[in-house]
Write an enzyme that holds these catalytic residues in place. Sequence first.
Site, PDB file in Angstrom:
ATOM      1  N   GLU A 131     -76.181  -4.356 -11.772  1.00  0.00           N
ATOM      2  CA  GLU A 131     -76.728  -4.319 -13.130  1.00  0.00           C
ATOM      3  C   GLU A 131     -78.219  -3.991 -13.033  1.00  0.00           C
ATOM      4  OE1 GLU A 131     -76.390  -6.504 -17.393  1.00  0.00           O
ATOM      5  OE2 GLU A 131     -76.408  -7.841 -15.665  1.00  0.00           O
ATOM      6  N   ILE A 132     -78.595  -2.917 -13.718  1.00  0.00           N
ATOM      7  CA  ILE A 132     -80.008  -2.517 -13.768  1.00  0.00           C
ATOM      8  C   ILE A 132     -80.604  -3.179 -14.999  1.00  0.00           C
ATOM      9  CG2 ILE A 132     -81.601  -0.578 -14.034  1.00  0.00           C
ATOM     10  CD1 ILE A 132     -79.363   1.197 -12.738  1.00  0.00           C
ATOM     11  N   GLY A 133     -81.592  -4.049 -14.796  1.00  0.00           N
ATOM     12  CA  GLY A 133     -82.196  -4.792 -15.907  1.00  0.00           C
ATOM     13  C   GLY A 133     -81.453  -6.100 -16.109  1.00  0.00           C
TER      14      GLY A 133
ATOM     15  N   HIS B 252     -83.967   1.417 -21.242  1.00  0.00           N
ATOM     16  CA  HIS B 252     -83.344   2.129 -22.370  1.00  0.00           C
ATOM     17  C   HIS B 252     -84.119   3.386 -22.761  1.00  0.00           C
ATOM     18  CE1 HIS B 252     -81.034  -1.414 -22.387  1.00  0.00           C
ATOM     19  NE2 HIS B 252     -81.887  -2.166 -23.048  1.00  0.00           N
TER      20      HIS B 252
ATOM     21  N   SER C  15     -76.872 -12.636 -17.523  1.00  0.00           N
ATOM     22  CA  SER C  15     -75.684 -11.772 -17.441  1.00  0.00           C
ATOM     23  C   SER C  15     -75.080 -11.836 -16.037  1.00  0.00           C
ATOM     24  CB  SER C  15     -76.035 -10.335 -17.830  1.00  0.00           C
ATOM     25  OG  SER C  15     -77.138  -9.874 -17.103  1.00  0.00           O
TER      26      SER C  15
ATOM     27  N   ASP D 112     -88.639  -1.138  -9.577  1.00  0.00           N
ATOM     28  CA  ASP D 112     -88.208  -0.086 -10.506  1.00  0.00           C
ATOM     29  C   ASP D 112     -86.940   0.557  -9.940  1.00  0.00           C
ATOM     30  OD1 ASP D 112     -87.795   2.245 -11.920  1.00  0.00           O
ATOM     31  OD2 ASP D 112     -89.900   2.910 -11.850  1.00  0.00           O
TER      32      ASP D 112
ATOM     33  N   ASP E 175     -84.402  -5.704 -11.380  1.00  0.00           N
ATOM     34  CA  ASP E 175     -85.306  -5.722 -12.532  1.00  0.00           C
ATOM     35  C   ASP E 175     -86.725  -5.422 -12.072  1.00  0.00           C
ATOM     36  OD1 ASP E 175     -84.875  -7.094 -15.587  1.00  0.00           O
ATOM     37  OD2 ASP E 175     -86.933  -6.718 -14.907  1.00  0.00           O
TER      38      ASP E 175
ATOM     39  N   GLU F 101     -75.904   0.840 -21.538  1.00  0.00           N
ATOM     40  CA  GLU F 101     -75.991  -0.024 -22.727  1.00  0.00           C
ATOM     41  C   GLU F 101     -77.156   0.363 -23.635  1.00  0.00           C
ATOM     42  OE1 GLU F 101     -76.276  -4.178 -21.838  1.00  0.00           O
ATOM     43  OE2 GLU F 101     -74.224  -4.299 -21.093  1.00  0.00           O
ATOM     44  N   ASP F 102     -77.087  -0.155 -24.836  1.00  0.00           N
ATOM     45  CA  ASP F 102     -78.181  -0.076 -25.823  1.00  0.00           C
ATOM     46  C   ASP F 102     -78.607   1.366 -26.137  1.00  0.00           C
ATOM     47  OD1 ASP F 102     -77.998  -2.765 -25.866  1.00  0.00           O
ATOM     48  OD2 ASP F 102     -80.040  -3.183 -25.201  1.00  0.00           O
TER      49      ASP F 102
HETATM   50  C1  LIG Z   1     -82.429  -5.797 -22.107  1.00  0.00           C
HETATM   51  S1  LIG Z   1     -83.129  -6.527 -20.731  1.00  0.00           S
HETATM   52  C2  LIG Z   1     -81.782  -6.908 -19.729  1.00  0.00           C
HETATM   53  C3  LIG Z   1     -80.912  -7.961 -20.290  1.00  0.00           C
HETATM   54  C4  LIG Z   1     -79.821  -8.435 -19.375  1.00  0.00           C
HETATM   55  N1  LIG Z   1     -79.076  -7.379 -18.782  1.00  0.00           N
HETATM   56  C5  LIG Z   1     -78.898  -9.329 -20.133  1.00  0.00           C
HETATM   57  O1  LIG Z   1     -77.767  -8.919 -20.384  1.00  0.00           O
HETATM   58  O2  LIG Z   1     -79.301 -10.412 -20.479  1.00  0.00           O
HETATM   59  C6  LIG Z   1     -83.902  -5.159 -19.959  1.00  0.00           C
HETATM   60  C7  LIG Z   1     -84.539  -5.456 -18.628  1.00  0.00           C
HETATM   61  O3  LIG Z   1     -84.712  -4.247 -17.947  1.00  0.00           O
HETATM   62  C8  LIG Z   1     -85.839  -4.353 -17.119  1.00  0.00           C
HETATM   63  N2  LIG Z   1     -86.300  -3.001 -16.735  1.00  0.00           N
HETATM   64  C9  LIG Z   1     -86.993  -2.091 -17.470  1.00  0.00           C
HETATM   65  N3  LIG Z   1     -87.210  -0.972 -16.765  1.00  0.00           N
HETATM   66  C10 LIG Z   1     -86.638  -1.153 -15.567  1.00  0.00           C
HETATM   67  C11 LIG Z   1     -86.541  -0.358 -14.396  1.00  0.00           C
HETATM   68  N4  LIG Z   1     -87.091   0.877 -14.330  1.00  0.00           N
HETATM   69  N5  LIG Z   1     -85.910  -0.857 -13.336  1.00  0.00           N
HETATM   70  C12 LIG Z   1     -85.369  -2.089 -13.390  1.00  0.00           C
HETATM   71  N6  LIG Z   1     -85.426  -2.902 -14.464  1.00  0.00           N
HETATM   72  C13 LIG Z   1     -86.058  -2.445 -15.540  1.00  0.00           C
HETATM   73  C14 LIG Z   1     -86.835  -5.117 -17.988  1.00  0.00           C
HETATM   74  O4  LIG Z   1     -87.813  -5.741 -17.175  1.00  0.00           O
HETATM   75  C15 LIG Z   1     -85.920  -6.100 -18.706  1.00  0.00           C
HETATM   76  O5  LIG Z   1     -85.925  -7.344 -18.060  1.00  0.00           O
END
Ligand SMILES: C[S@@+](CC[C@H](N)C(=O)[O-])C[C@H]1O[C@@H](n2cnc3c(N)ncnc32)[C@H](O)[C@@H]1O
Length: 387
Positions: free
Chosen positions: A62-64, A135, A70, A109, A88, A160-161
């Site tokens: 899962e990215i993010g 996103h 989650s 990243d 993340d 997603e999103d």
């Molecule tokens: C919507 S949240 C994730 C929510 C989580 N998946 C959940 O279901 O509760 C988005 C996350 O993506 C991370 N994010 C943003 N850009 C990113 C990147 N380039 N690589 C990894 N994570 C990233 C942000 O730091 C943030 O914590």
Amino acid sequence: MPEGRARISGNIDEMNQGPATQTLADLYASHRGKVSDKWTIYLKVYEELFRPYRASKLRLLEIGIQNGGSLEIWSRYFESAAVLVGCDINVACTQLRYDDPRVHVVVGDANTDHAERAIAVYAERFDLIIDDGSHRSSDIIRSFVRYFPRLEQGGIFVVEDLHCSYWQEFEGGLVDPWSSVSFLKRLADVINHEHWGKPYRRAEVLRSFESRYGAALDEESLAQIHSIEFYNSVCVIRKRAREDNELGPRVVVGTDAITAAQLMAQHGALAVADAQNANAWSVLPPLPEDELLELRSRQKDWLQTEAELRVELEQLDARVGTKDQQLNHCQQELQLTQQQLRTTQTLVEECNGQLVALKDEVRAIRASASWRVTLPMRKLADFLRRG
Ligand SMILES: C[S@@+](CC[C@H](N)C(=O)[O-])C[C@H]1O[C@@H](n2cnc3c(N)ncnc32)[C@H](O)[C@@H]1O
């Protein structure tokens, strides 16, 4: 290949008989641990999509992950999962701790070689990849290009999103040609590559994304895109072996045909697309987005030219104004001069009148008797004066 993974691309009914009982929605409803943030429809869609994988030795990325909830829930939903990796960019995620040894967190990243290598330490390939990162269109497209090759055949890639794809803050817009949804829609063309009727490579229709985001999938990876499904805010891309994605031979069965009986001879035939050489709508380049870009840059030139012409027009207007003023001035002077001329003419006429009167007087004097009587005396006086 481990047993669980072999089953993913195997019999779905067999996989459905896994031990899991609670639905994803149940797990979300009763969750008390780390916070997770998903939309309701995702839970319904995921239940259908992921149920067949619950009993498998799934490898999930899962990215993010934000608060990490989650990952916690996935670990309960996929009871038999082999490994669950979350990535993340937020350094706060280094604080996330899990009792479950299958769960791992990579902070960085996701769209860097460094993070990809760190993720690969836990699993080289994945059966389920969920992109819930920034996103932003650029990130979504780059992540897909980077991690789709790491998706196992039979696996699922979820984005997603995607509502963000319609918003400028996330590099999108309803008809933005470089948005994440525009990219994903183009994958539908990739799936139908064999019907293009043109000798283009699959990657050709993604060329503008490649030049914009510097990310491209090779032909083999593109040939392994099996399907693409859109739900509200979610896109699901399935990966299968190249041969599973071909149209295959035609299947015409039965013995009675009330019409088009010639179809029966087509049984076993392979689809052959007619060459689309005369079809202007099958010609690349330019792609619609390239054309749009060209038109927009031309429009910019036109606007610039229009602005320059407006300035020129204003300058000409100002010059015409000055000339108008000069003309008015000249007309006034002309009127004055004409008036003076009329006065002078009147004077001349008066002088002429006086002259005529004087001449008449002189003639009258010369004709008088006294003039003639005194003429010898005046001649003498004249003679004496000359000496
Ligand atoms: C919507 S949240 C994730 C929510 C989580 N998946 C959940 O279901 O509760 C988005 C996350 O993506 C991370 N994010 C943003 N850009 C990113 C990147 N380039 N690589 C990894 N994570 C990233 C942000 O730091 C943030 O914590």
